[in-house]
Write an enzyme that holds these catalytic residues in place. Sequence first.
Site, short mmCIF file in Angstrom:
data_model
loop_
_atom_site.label_atom_id
_atom_site.label_comp_id
_atom_site.label_asym_id
_atom_site.label_seq_id
_atom_site.Cartn_x
_atom_site.Cartn_y
_atom_site.Cartn_z
N ASP A 119 0.71 -1.22 -0.07
CA ASP A 119 -0.21 0.14 -0.17
C ASP A 119 0.99 1.04 -0.17
OD1 ASP A 119 -2.45 1.21 0.19
OD2 ASP A 119 -1.92 1.96 2.10
N GLU B 58 0.76 5.64 0.46
CA GLU B 58 0.16 7.05 0.57
C GLU B 58 0.73 8.21 0.15
OE1 GLU B 58 -2.65 6.96 2.16
OE2 GLU B 58 -2.45 5.11 3.36
N HIS C 278 -4.87 10.37 5.57
CA HIS C 278 -3.61 9.64 6.03
C HIS C 278 -2.96 10.23 7.39
CE1 HIS C 278 -1.24 12.28 3.85
NE2 HIS C 278 -1.61 11.75 2.73
N HIS D 264 -5.51 6.39 7.52
CA HIS D 264 -4.87 5.33 6.46
C HIS D 264 -3.44 5.44 6.88
CE1 HIS D 264 -8.10 5.16 3.17
NE2 HIS D 264 -8.76 5.40 4.51
N ASP E 89 -2.32 -0.68 6.45
CA ASP E 89 -3.41 -0.98 5.60
C ASP E 89 -2.80 -2.24 4.81
OD1 ASP E 89 -4.75 1.15 6.31
OD2 ASP E 89 -4.76 2.12 4.69
#
Length: 234
Positions: A7, A9, A57, A153, A158
């Site tokens: 994942d 961001e 996030h 997040h 995640d």
Amino acid sequence: MRQIVLDTETTGLDPAQGHRIIEIGAVELIGRKPTGSTFHTYINPMRIVEQGAIEVHGITNEFLQDKPVFAEIADDFLKFIDGAELVIHNAAFDVGFMDHEFALLNKGIGRTTDYCRILDTLSLARERRPGQKNNLDALCRAFGIDNSNRTFHGALLDAELLADVYLMMTGGQTKLELATQTKSQQQAQGTAGWTPVTNKPDLKVIQATENEIQAHEERLKVIADAGVSPLWNA
């Protein structure tokens, strides 16, 4: 199979508008078993993080000021994912940003798919749960995975949650004792402790007596007279 559940961001939604990756989190699976090996880093994007992204996030511009730029972590990151299948939720988003970062390095690295296969868990979830919400929070609820720590997040959190979701959605983990064994080890374990019998006696065959055979025939006649055909006579 080596899989990397991954994942990212970002500073915003579109790399074509100059947005960059600010966090990468990745979890290694081998034989559908988490190995404990992870890759996690924050990245200075050399640009402003949009306020809308910060609300998702929680990663601020101030926090990122002393973090490495992508060029400083690129080799280690590429080494970690090389040759693996990447398991990503809404893969087009993350892979698009990764391809953009590789291109900015101007080193001829190429695209993510030159190094990895891609499995999109969002597409997989939509196939298996049509008409339902299939974001990560919804999938955690559906499969009974605790995501109570997910107030924002975060790439590594995640990725860890997605690894659990992926394993549940595709049938759970394989048996742990088999996950790291080679085929020869499994075969050896399967016959361990077996002792072949070399002096076993011949099987004794007991024949029916004449009276037993006659009684059996009479019973079959009774069944036939009742209009029933025994299966063993079919």
